[in-house]
Design a protein around this motif. Structure first.
Motif, PDB file in Angstrom:
ATOM      1  N   ILE A 137       0.849  -1.201   0.000  1.00 38.94           N
ATOM      2  CA  ILE A 137       0.000   0.000   0.000  1.00 38.94           C
ATOM      3  C   ILE A 137       0.880   1.245   0.000  1.00 38.94           C
ATOM      4  O   ILE A 137       0.672   2.168  -0.790  1.00 38.94           O
ATOM      5  CB  ILE A 137      -0.929   0.018   1.237  1.00 38.94           C
ATOM      6  N   GLU A 138       1.875   1.265   0.869  1.00 41.40           N
ATOM      7  CA  GLU A 138       2.775   2.415   0.953  1.00 41.40           C
ATOM      8  C   GLU A 138       3.542   2.599  -0.352  1.00 41.40           C
ATOM      9  O   GLU A 138       3.751   3.726  -0.802  1.00 41.40           O
ATOM     10  CB  GLU A 138       3.721   2.251   2.136  1.00 41.40           C
ATOM     11  N   GLY A 139       3.946   1.493  -0.970  1.00 37.70           N
ATOM     12  CA  GLY A 139       4.653   1.567  -2.249  1.00 37.70           C
ATOM     13  C   GLY A 139       3.780   2.101  -3.365  1.00 37.70           C
ATOM     14  O   GLY A 139       4.238   2.875  -4.207  1.00 37.70           O
ATOM     15  N   ILE A 140       2.517   1.699  -3.374  1.00 37.61           N
ATOM     16  CA  ILE A 140       1.579   2.216  -4.374  1.00 37.61           C
ATOM     17  C   ILE A 140       1.375   3.708  -4.171  1.00 37.61           C
ATOM     18  O   ILE A 140       1.420   4.494  -5.120  1.00 37.61           O
ATOM     19  CB  ILE A 140       0.235   1.450  -4.319  1.00 37.61           C
ATOM     20  N   LEU A 141       1.171   4.114  -2.930  1.00 42.01           N
ATOM     21  CA  LEU A 141       0.928   5.531  -2.637  1.00 42.01           C
ATOM     22  C   LEU A 141       2.129   6.410  -2.973  1.00 42.01           C
ATOM     23  O   LEU A 141       1.968   7.556  -3.392  1.00 42.01           O
ATOM     24  CB  LEU A 141       0.545   5.721  -1.168  1.00 42.01           C
ATOM     25  N   GLU A 172      -6.807  -1.712 -13.170  1.00 44.62           N
ATOM     26  CA  GLU A 172      -7.983  -1.186 -12.485  1.00 44.62           C
ATOM     27  C   GLU A 172      -7.937  -1.510 -10.996  1.00 44.62           C
ATOM     28  O   GLU A 172      -8.284  -0.674 -10.153  1.00 44.62           O
ATOM     29  CB  GLU A 172      -9.263  -1.732 -13.122  1.00 44.62           C
ATOM     30  N   ALA A 173      -7.502  -2.705 -10.668  1.00 43.38           N
ATOM     31  CA  ALA A 173      -7.390  -3.096  -9.258  1.00 43.38           C
ATOM     32  C   ALA A 173      -6.371  -2.215  -8.532  1.00 43.38           C
ATOM     33  O   ALA A 173      -6.623  -1.740  -7.415  1.00 43.38           O
ATOM     34  CB  ALA A 173      -7.004  -4.564  -9.140  1.00 43.38           C
ATOM     35  N   LEU A 174      -5.223  -1.980  -9.159  1.00 45.32           N
ATOM     36  CA  LEU A 174      -4.213  -1.104  -8.541  1.00 45.32           C
ATOM     37  C   LEU A 174      -4.749   0.325  -8.378  1.00 45.32           C
ATOM     38  O   LEU A 174      -4.491   0.971  -7.362  1.00 45.32           O
ATOM     39  CB  LEU A 174      -2.929  -1.088  -9.365  1.00 45.32           C
ATOM     40  N   LYS A 175      -5.500   0.777  -9.352  1.00 40.04           N
ATOM     41  CA  LYS A 175      -6.093   2.117  -9.278  1.00 40.04           C
ATOM     42  C   LYS A 175      -7.059   2.207  -8.093  1.00 40.04           C
ATOM     43  O   LYS A 175      -7.033   3.178  -7.334  1.00 40.04           O
ATOM     44  CB  LYS A 175      -6.826   2.431 -10.587  1.00 40.04           C
ATOM     45  N   ILE A 176      -7.890   1.197  -7.923  1.00 44.00           N
ATOM     46  CA  ILE A 176      -8.847   1.176  -6.812  1.00 44.00           C
ATOM     47  C   ILE A 176      -8.116   1.135  -5.472  1.00 44.00           C
ATOM     48  O   ILE A 176      -8.466   1.865  -4.540  1.00 44.00           O
ATOM     49  CB  ILE A 176      -9.824  -0.004  -6.964  1.00 44.00           C
ATOM     50  N   ILE A 177      -7.089   0.297  -5.385  1.00 43.82           N
ATOM     51  CA  ILE A 177      -6.300   0.236  -4.147  1.00 43.82           C
ATOM     52  C   ILE A 177      -5.669   1.589  -3.853  1.00 43.82           C
ATOM     53  O   ILE A 177      -5.690   2.063  -2.712  1.00 43.82           O
ATOM     54  CB  ILE A 177      -5.228  -0.870  -4.236  1.00 43.82           C
ATOM     55  N   TYR A 178      -5.122   2.223  -4.874  1.00 48.31           N
ATOM     56  CA  TYR A 178      -4.508   3.542  -4.698  1.00 48.31           C
ATOM     57  C   TYR A 178      -5.541   4.557  -4.188  1.00 48.31           C
ATOM     58  O   TYR A 178      -5.302   5.269  -3.198  1.00 48.31           O
ATOM     59  CB  TYR A 178      -3.896   4.033  -6.011  1.00 48.31           C
TER      60      TYR A 178
END
Length: 71
Positions: free
Chosen positions: A15-19, A57-63
């Motif tokens: 999560i932190e890496g995505i953000l 899309e999944a990564l976008k939603i998580i972000y």
């Protein structure tokens, strides 16, 4: 039991890496999670393009949920 320290979920670093748009973490996420998603999509008559779209899309939603504090 120590007080004051909350145990983080093992995947919190993702999560932190995505953000933070951490390229190393994003590559790790892709390497670990994309192949089984692609396999599942292809097995169910989808295409590689479908798998890529779903993964993005999944990564976008998580972000978005993480940014808004929903995870």
């Amino acid at each position: 039991m120590k007080e004051g320290k909350q145990q983080l979920h093992a995947d919190q670093r993702y999560i932190e890496g995505i953000l933070s748009d951490d390229d190393k973490i994003l590559r790790e996420i892709f390497k670990e999670f994309y192949p089984p998603i692609k396999k599942y999509i292809l097995k169910n008559n989808g295409s590689t393009s479908d798998a890529q779209d779903l993964f993005k899309e999944a990564l976008k939603i998580i972000y978005l949920q993480s940014k808004d504090g929903l995870t």
